[in-house]
Design an enzyme around this catalytic site. Structure first.
Site, PDB file in Angstrom:
ATOM      1  N   HIS A   1       0.835  -1.210   0.000  1.00  0.00           N
ATOM      2  CA  HIS A   1       0.000   0.000   0.000  1.00  0.00           C
ATOM      3  C   HIS A   1       0.864   1.252   0.000  1.00  0.00           C
ATOM      4  O   HIS A   1       1.448   1.619   1.021  1.00  0.00           O
ATOM      5  CB  HIS A   1      -0.954   0.027   1.190  1.00  0.00           C
ATOM      6  CG  HIS A   1      -1.981   1.112   1.066  1.00  0.00           C
ATOM      7  ND1 HIS A   1      -3.330   0.858   0.873  1.00  0.00           N
ATOM      8  CD2 HIS A   1      -1.855   2.472   1.051  1.00  0.00           C
ATOM      9  CE1 HIS A   1      -3.982   2.010   0.769  1.00  0.00           C
ATOM     10  NE2 HIS A   1      -3.102   3.009   0.875  1.00  0.00           N
TER      11      HIS A   1
ATOM     12  N   HIS B   1       1.592   5.338  -2.214  1.00  0.00           N
ATOM     13  CA  HIS B   1       1.141   6.370  -3.172  1.00  0.00           C
ATOM     14  C   HIS B   1       2.372   6.976  -3.827  1.00  0.00           C
ATOM     15  O   HIS B   1       2.915   7.970  -3.353  1.00  0.00           O
ATOM     16  CB  HIS B   1       0.305   7.439  -2.471  1.00  0.00           C
ATOM     17  CG  HIS B   1      -0.989   6.914  -1.956  1.00  0.00           C
ATOM     18  ND1 HIS B   1      -2.176   7.010  -2.651  1.00  0.00           N
ATOM     19  CD2 HIS B   1      -1.280   6.223  -0.827  1.00  0.00           C
ATOM     20  CE1 HIS B   1      -3.145   6.415  -1.962  1.00  0.00           C
ATOM     21  NE2 HIS B   1      -2.624   5.931  -0.860  1.00  0.00           N
TER      22      HIS B   1
ATOM     23  N   GLN C   1      -9.278   8.943  -6.392  1.00  0.00           N
ATOM     24  CA  GLN C   1      -9.037   9.646  -5.126  1.00  0.00           C
ATOM     25  C   GLN C   1     -10.186  10.574  -4.715  1.00  0.00           C
ATOM     26  O   GLN C   1     -10.504  10.696  -3.542  1.00  0.00           O
ATOM     27  CB  GLN C   1      -7.734  10.462  -5.254  1.00  0.00           C
ATOM     28  CG  GLN C   1      -7.457  11.442  -4.136  1.00  0.00           C
ATOM     29  CD  GLN C   1      -6.932  10.777  -2.878  1.00  0.00           C
ATOM     30  OE1 GLN C   1      -5.787  10.379  -2.803  1.00  0.00           O
ATOM     31  NE2 GLN C   1      -7.794  10.659  -1.871  1.00  0.00           N
TER      32      GLN C   1
ATOM     33  N   HIS D   1      -9.347   1.626  -0.513  1.00  0.00           N
ATOM     34  CA  HIS D   1      -9.233   2.403   0.711  1.00  0.00           C
ATOM     35  C   HIS D   1     -10.606   2.267   1.373  1.00  0.00           C
ATOM     36  O   HIS D   1     -11.602   2.730   0.806  1.00  0.00           O
ATOM     37  CB  HIS D   1      -8.958   3.872   0.403  1.00  0.00           C
ATOM     38  CG  HIS D   1      -7.539   4.150   0.015  1.00  0.00           C
ATOM     39  ND1 HIS D   1      -6.986   3.695  -1.145  1.00  0.00           N
ATOM     40  CD2 HIS D   1      -6.561   4.857   0.661  1.00  0.00           C
ATOM     41  CE1 HIS D   1      -5.717   4.106  -1.207  1.00  0.00           C
ATOM     42  NE2 HIS D   1      -5.428   4.806  -0.126  1.00  0.00           N
TER      43      HIS D   1
ATOM     44  N   GLU E   1     -11.517   4.495   6.094  1.00  0.00           N
ATOM     45  CA  GLU E   1     -10.389   5.202   6.713  1.00  0.00           C
ATOM     46  C   GLU E   1     -10.954   6.417   7.456  1.00  0.00           C
ATOM     47  O   GLU E   1     -10.815   7.559   7.032  1.00  0.00           O
ATOM     48  CB  GLU E   1      -9.362   5.625   5.656  1.00  0.00           C
ATOM     49  CG  GLU E   1      -8.069   6.164   6.272  1.00  0.00           C
ATOM     50  CD  GLU E   1      -7.081   6.682   5.248  1.00  0.00           C
ATOM     51  OE1 GLU E   1      -7.390   6.665   4.039  1.00  0.00           O
ATOM     52  OE2 GLU E   1      -5.980   7.118   5.655  1.00  0.00           O
TER      53      GLU E   1
ATOM     54  N   ASP F   1       2.058   3.273   2.978  1.00  0.00           N
ATOM     55  CA  ASP F   1       1.105   4.298   2.548  1.00  0.00           C
ATOM     56  C   ASP F   1       1.775   5.573   2.030  1.00  0.00           C
ATOM     57  O   ASP F   1       1.581   5.935   0.885  1.00  0.00           O
ATOM     58  CB  ASP F   1       0.112   4.636   3.674  1.00  0.00           C
ATOM     59  CG  ASP F   1      -1.207   5.224   3.151  1.00  0.00           C
ATOM     60  OD1 ASP F   1      -1.351   5.353   1.925  1.00  0.00           O
ATOM     61  OD2 ASP F   1      -2.082   5.542   3.968  1.00  0.00           O
TER      62      ASP F   1
HETATM   63 ZN   LIG Z   1      -3.526   5.031   0.816  1.00  0.00          ZN
END
Ligand SMILES: [Zn+2]
Length: 425
Positions: A56, A58, A151, A209, A212, A308
């Site tokens: 995971h 970005h 996103q 995701h 969260e 992450d």
């Molecule tokens: Zn993430």
């Protein structure tokens, strides 16, 4: 005759073994005294592990901290807003050079497989273009998987649906989503249903995701598990974060855990991020916002640890060190029993590899010859020391090496140098 022998290392299970490598494969594991090799690497007394894996990340946002400004509140929502400002001005070349720099860090840390989400809400799909290119560039030494990640919300952003499908058509590997960021719970649920349908139709893994948030009523993981069963996606789905489970009612969770296990949905907390981003709306007591790691594992769910973010709109630190990630997870989940600590090491190696679906992973004959030599005697010591990587081998090639660190002391009647290794009792 081997191309390379890694001599005398201690494997994570405690066995001492030589590893013989031919081409890009492990050709022998055991006692290889007298065997010839083009190159010999002495790992006597050191831990030899399969490489670290991060399922995971970005990579389109990494190493951008401070551009165009920093996250003042430290929240997820301001991070998303800030990323919106950054992606509007970032160029494909900038994204590529930041991503490649991060991959260099990763290799130096023995991190040789990464699943990165890539934003599909930018109308030009700049991140997708950049990371498809980076995936090819690093392929000889690092396995990069891309997740098409809407996103700004699969339904909340009017272009996200079409753009996400376009990204998949361009060759992105996994389907992503963000149900808790849709405008309503109903939209969130509908996005999970539609994304699972698309994943099944296209034969793709899905990694959302999911929940969260500190809101105990964010229950999209339940929909994800049920839809996975409906579409036969068992073993191919991952719920990333799952932080709302921290705050959920215990009775509800007692029904949810067996459902997640039945659906074989992997759970992927990201402890560095979860501990700093969750609980921001609390006074005291302040929630930790980490999902129920021990309980998920006890229910038979595959649980990993993800990194992450590194130096981006959400997180101002990070070094591509999966031992840092496991170390934080171990603390926040209170996994201090020796069995739990060993499990934390497995989570950033074997379990994460399972989540990414990596074939040929491990230290067995026939596996891909990728491994890392650590300045530690065993996995728990590697965690305690966040041990230095002395050597990294990727696909049969020695790709990183570092000298053993020595600290010289100048103290009366004390040794001349200090070694922080310590025998385990
Ligand atoms: Zn993430």
């Amino acid at each position: 005759m081997f191309d390379l022998i890694v001599k005398g290392g201690t494997l994570p299970d405690g066995r001492v073994a030589d590893i013989g490598i031919s081409g890009d494969r492990i050709a022998a594991v055991g006692q290889l005294d007298g065997a010839e090799a083009g190159q010999v690497l002495d790992a006597t007394g050191d831990l030899v592990s399969p490489p670290f894996v991060d399922p995971h990340f970005h990579m389109d946002a990494t190493l951008s901290y401070g551009i165009p400004r920093i996250n003042q509140s430290g929240t997820l929502l301001e991070g998303i807003e800030l990323w919106g400002e950054l992606k509007a001005i970032a160029t494909i070349d900038e994204m590529k050079s930041r991503a490649l720099a991060y991959c260099d860090w990763a290799v130096s840390m023995g991190l040789l497989a990464i699943r990165t989400h890539v934003d599909t809400c930018d109308p030009d799909l700049k991140g997708v273009q950049a990371l498809l290119d980076v995936r090819e560039t690093v392929r000889p030494y690092l396995d990069l998987q891309l997740v098409a990640f809407p996103q700004d919300g699969f339904y909340r952003d009017p272009n996200a649906h079409a753009q996400t499908l376009r990204a998949l058509d361009m060759g992105v590997d996994v389907l992503g989503g963000i149900p808790h960021f849709e405008r309503t719970m109903a939209d969130g649920r509908a996005s999970v249903q539609e994304l699972c349908r698309i994943a099944a139709e296209r034969g793709l893994p899905i990694d959302l995701h999911c929940d969260e948030t500190d809101d105990p009523n964010s229950r999209h993981i339940e929909t994800l598990a049920a839809e996975v069963i409906r579409h036969g996606l068992q073993g191919r789905a991952t719920g990333s974060h799952l932080t709302s489970m921290h705050s959920m009612d215990n009775y509800y969770v007692s029904k949810l855990l067996p459902l997640i296990a039945e659906a074989q949905v992997n759970a992927l907390p990201n402890p560095l991020i979860n501990i700093v981003i969750q609980g921001r709306h609390d006074t005291f007591p302040k929630r930790r916002g980490l999902t129920r790691v021990k309980e998920l594992r006890a229910a038979g769910v595959t649980v990993g640890w993800g990194q992450d973010c590194v130096l981006d709109p959400w997180y101002p630190l990070g070094t591509a060190d999966m031992l840092d990630v496991a170390f934080m997870g171990l603390h926040v989940a209170q996994m201090t029993h020796p069995d739990d600590m060993r499990a934390c090491f497995d989570m950033v190696t074997i379990e994460n590899a399972r989540i990414m679906g990596l074939e040929d992973y491990g230290l067995t004959v026939g596996s891909m010859a990728s491994l890392v030599v650590l300045d530690a005697a065993h996995p728990v010591e590697a965690l305690r020391l966040r041990a230095d990587r002395l050597a990294v081998i990727s696909k049969g090639r020695l790709v990183a090496q570092a000298p053993r660190r020595q600290v010289r002391l100048d103290l009366p009647a004390r040794p001349k140098n200090v070694i922080r290794r310590h025998p385990m009792r």
